[in-house]
Design a protein around this motif. Structure first.
Motif, PDB file in Angstrom:
ATOM      1  N   UNK A  61       0.806  -1.237   0.000  1.00  0.00           N
ATOM      2  CA  UNK A  61       0.000   0.000   0.000  1.00  0.00           C
ATOM      3  C   UNK A  61       0.835   1.281   0.000  1.00  0.00           C
ATOM      4  N   UNK A  62       2.091   1.211   0.385  1.00  0.00           N
ATOM      5  CA  UNK A  62       2.875   2.460   0.493  1.00  0.00           C
ATOM      6  C   UNK A  62       3.662   2.742  -0.777  1.00  0.00           C
ATOM      7  N   UNK A  63       3.955   1.703  -1.627  1.00  0.00           N
ATOM      8  CA  UNK A  63       4.811   1.890  -2.794  1.00  0.00           C
ATOM      9  C   UNK A  63       3.973   2.456  -3.935  1.00  0.00           C
ATOM     10  N   UNK A  64       4.442   3.561  -4.515  1.00  0.00           N
ATOM     11  CA  UNK A  64       3.736   4.192  -5.631  1.00  0.00           C
ATOM     12  C   UNK A  64       4.561   4.154  -6.913  1.00  0.00           C
ATOM     13  N   UNK A  65       5.849   3.781  -6.816  1.00  0.00           N
ATOM     14  CA  UNK A  65       6.676   3.700  -8.014  1.00  0.00           C
ATOM     15  C   UNK A  65       7.820   2.745  -7.748  1.00  0.00           C
ATOM     16  N   UNK A  66       8.064   1.798  -8.722  1.00  0.00           N
ATOM     17  CA  UNK A  66       9.181   0.862  -8.614  1.00  0.00           C
ATOM     18  C   UNK A  66       9.752   0.681 -10.003  1.00  0.00           C
ATOM     19  N   UNK A  67      11.075   0.655 -10.106  1.00  0.00           N
ATOM     20  CA  UNK A  67      11.709   0.520 -11.411  1.00  0.00           C
ATOM     21  C   UNK A  67      13.099  -0.062 -11.262  1.00  0.00           C
TER      22      UNK A  67
END
Length: 753
Positions: A61-67
């Motif tokens: 729920x806290x992650x809004x962007x991963x790359x």
């Protein structure tokens, strides 16, 4: 309740820091779990698996962007979503910031040296901030409710355990009668006999018992005091009557003392006025006698005639000096002595006084030594005439009462004061003599007057002058051990920043080679010479290690003539402490006691003079410009004396017997300068001067006051009347030359033309 609130806020603060730490730990743990598969995917460059892995991370729920970013900085795969919105988001962002960024290097354990890129994760902190805000709200609300419940319980307990018993005690105190409050005793509340309330009531009751007994004692004492008061009142009436009688007697005595004081003041003023008038009457004929003797001594006389006239002239001068001392003492006692505050050179004044008394000391075979501190400021503000009078009196006494040895003058500046010392090796005085030496007409020993003469007025005048100058005079003496006078004067330095020391331009070879000092071991002037030479930074050599510079040789030294003859081209300066030294034309002579300017000229003149190096040469009589002078004088002897002196100086003199005749003479012809007597019949000098100044043509005409009356502040009166300057009788040749040069027309020199 406030304590509960503080505890709740403390708990919320601790929870805030724990939430931040838990957030970081959770995200880093998630990154650590994902690092290994992400590294394999990056190694194999499998984009599909990378997207599946990143989509799995977005499920948090806290992650809004991963790359995943390759080593070249390009994005291999990315997944992102938008941040949730809420009305409480601003508070969460203020506490935890809106987002945070994390990244970690990717690597395969077997190939750590190969860079595979980075795993970058951006989280939205609102998830953690919302959880913290919910916990904080619950903690604050529950804590507030708990505090309220606890406060209500404590209020009930305090009311029944403390407030209610205290109200009963207060109620008992309110029923106390105002007339006798000490008679009441407070009841002890039930169930409180062994606690603090019961102890407090017992203590109050004990104090009430003490007050009751004290009041009984006070009442008894009050009754006794009433009896004593009646007795005291009668005694006060009696004593008041006695004091009134004594006060009246004291007032009568005070009135008598005031009258006696006024009579004494009138007598003192009458005495001063009498002395002033007698001074004028005595000085006028005395001035005539001295003037005629002076004129007679200027003529051609036989040796025996000259000796008799000189004895008469010296006797007249002694009489005039005695008269001046008496008048000065009278002026001080009558409050008529006015002190000047003008700039003057103290060093030059001391050197002039020493030079004046040097011959008197040589005649008695004693040394007169001046030891003036080279750092003494050049200019002071004060009364040079009175300072000179003090120093002359002390020097005259020191030389008079010294038969062998020396008289020494010291001067220095310290702590804002001038300290002058006159030390002799004379007869000294006993402790009894010290107690009366400053009294008028008193000597230290009855035999002193018979052996040495004197009136006993000099030291009295010195003390009075020093006290008028706000100074102090100290005397130390022992019989046959000499006398030590110390005069301390608070003279301010004139322009201290600009006039501390005069500049002396000394030759460079003198500063390099120094001087050779050839004097006996007991030569009294050695200290004065060495201190001045060191102040000029001139090296000093002894006879054993003679330098190449000038030689200062004492006439009484055993090797004097030998060293002088071997000097060659070096400058030889003979130290003349006896007054009888005559140097060859090619050498110098320095008179002692030491004068700084004379020493400077001896060391720096380009060629030796013909005679002795002394004070700068004064202008000769031939330098005087012939002037047309008006002498306004009523006394025929003074007319003859003044006109004779002035005519010998080359001036033309017109005589007027009073101020009225002087005005008529001015109307007939022009004059360059007027000598105006102050006290004359028909019209005095003050009135005549005022009338002269009323004429515009005579506004700039110099008028010099001449008077024998030195008592009534004549100088101020003369200046106020319009006169330019002031001289006292008897007419003195040097005074006349000085005042005419100062105010008369100056000669025109080639430089002027």
């Amino acid at each position: 309740m406030a304590l509960g609130l503080v505890l709740n806020l403390t708990q919320v603060t601790l929870d805030f820091f724990n939430a931040r730490e838990a957030m970081d730990e959770e995200i880093r743990a998630l990154i650590d779990i994902t690092r290994s598969p992400a590294s394999q995917i990056a190694y194999n460059i499998d984009v599909r698996l990378a997207e599946e892995l990143l989509d799995g991370l977005l499920k948090h729920p806290a992650i809004i962007d991963a790359r995943i970013i390759d080593p070249d900085g390009f994005t291999l795969a990315a997944a992102s979503r938008s941040s949730p919105d809420s009305r409480y988001r601003w508070l969460s962002d203020a506490l935890f910031r809106s987002s945070r960024f994390y990244n970690d290097e990717l690597s395969v354990p077997q190939l750590r040296e190969i860079p595979l890129g980075k795993l970058a994760v951006t989280i939205d902190t609102y998830y953690y901030g919302l959880g913290f805000l919910q916990r904080a709200g619950y903690t604050v609300v529950s804590g507030f409710i708990k505090s309220m419940v606890l406060s209500i319980m404590l209020l009930f307990i305090f009311y029944f355990m403390l407030t209610k018993p205290m109200l009963k005690v207060v109620e008992a105190l309110s029923r106390v009668e105002a007339k006798s409050p000490e008679k009441v005793r407070l009841p002890i509340p039930r169930n409180h006999r062994r606690d603090e309330i019961g102890l407090m009531v017992e203590i109050i009751n004990k104090h009430l018992e003490t007050i009751d007994s004290s009041l009984d004692q006070l009442r008894a004492a009050e009754a006794a005091m009433k009896n004593y008061s009646s007795q005291l009142e009668s005694e006060v009436v009696d004593r008041t009557r006695e004091i009134s009688e004594k006060n009246e007697a004291l007032q009568r005595g005070n009135r008598a003392l005031i009258k006696a004081k006024e009579d004494a003041v009138r007598r003192a003023r009458a005495r001063a006025s009498f002395l002033a008038n007698m001074s004028h009457e005595i000085r006028t004929p005395l001035n005539g006698v001295l003037g005629m003797l002076s004129l007679a001594l200027d003529g051609d006389l036989e040796k025996e005639q000259r000796e008799r006239l000189e004895i008469s002239y010296q006797a007249g001068q002694s009489l005039l000096g005695l008269l001046n001392d008496i008048l000065d003492i009278s002026k001080v006692e009558a409050g008529k002595l006015n002190l000047e505050v003008i700039p003057f050179n103290l060093r030059r004044l001391i050197e002039e006084c020493a030079t004046l008394h040097a011959q008197q000391a040589r005649n008695k075979g004693i040394e007169l030594v001046t030891e003036i501190d080279p750092k003494l400021p050049e200019s002071y503000l004060g009364d040079p005439t009175r300072t000179r009078q003090i120093l002359n009196n002390l020097l005259s006494n020191a030389i008079k009462f010294t038969n062998t040895g020396e008289v020494k003058i010291r001067a220095k500046h310290a702590n804002g004061t001038v300290r002058m010392e006159v030390i002799d090796t004379g007869i000294g005085m006993s402790s009894e003599g010290l107690n009366r030496i400053f009294s008028p007409f008193a000597q230290a020993n009855p035999d002193t007057t018979r052996l040495y003469g004197g009136t006993g007025l000099g030291l009295t005048l010195c003390r009075q002058l020093v006290e008028r100058m706000h100074g102090k005079i100290v005397l130390d003496s022992e019989p046959d051990r000499g006398t030590h006078f110390t005069v301390i004067l608070p003279l301010p330095v004139h322009q201290p920043e600009a006039a501390i020391q005069e500049a002396f331009d000394l030759p460079q070879d003198l500063l390099r080679d120094g001087v050779t000092l050839v004097v006996p071991e007991d030569f009294p002037h050695t200290t004065a010479l060495e201190s001045q030479l060191r102040a000029w930074n001139i090296p000093i050599h002894g006879r054993e290690h003679a330098g190449d510079g000038p030689m200062l040789i004492a006439h009484g030294d055993r090797d004097a003539q030998t060293l002088a003859s071997q000097a060659g081209a070096r400058r030889v300066i003979w130290l003349n402490n006896t007054g009888s030294v005559t140097a060859p034309r090619t050498q110098f002579t320095l008179s002692l006691p030491l004068k700084r300017e004379a020493l400077y000229r001896c060391l720096s003149l380009p060629a030796p003079p013909r005679g002795e190096i002394s004070a700068p040469a004064q202008a000769s009589d031939q330098d005087v410009v012939p002037l047309n002078l008006l002498l306004v004088e009523d006394n025929q002897v003074n007319q003859l004396l003044a006109s004779t002196i002035l005519k010998k100086l080359g001036h033309r003199v017109e005589i007027a017997e009073n101020g009225e005749l002087g005005l008529k003479a001015l109307e007939k012809q022009n004059f360059d300068l007027i000598l105006m007597d102050c006290q004359m019949p028909v019209m005095d000098g003050y009135t005549a001067t005022r009338k002269i100044r009323q004429n515009p043509e005579w506004q700039e005409l110099p008028i010099i006051a001449v008077t024998a009356n030195v008592m009534q502040g004549d100088k101020d009166d003369c200046i106020l009347a319009g006169m330019n300057d002031y001289i006292t009788k008897p007419y003195n040749r040097d005074d006349l030359i000085s005042v005419i040069r100062r105010w008369g027309p100056h000669p025109v020199t080639p430089a002027d033309s």
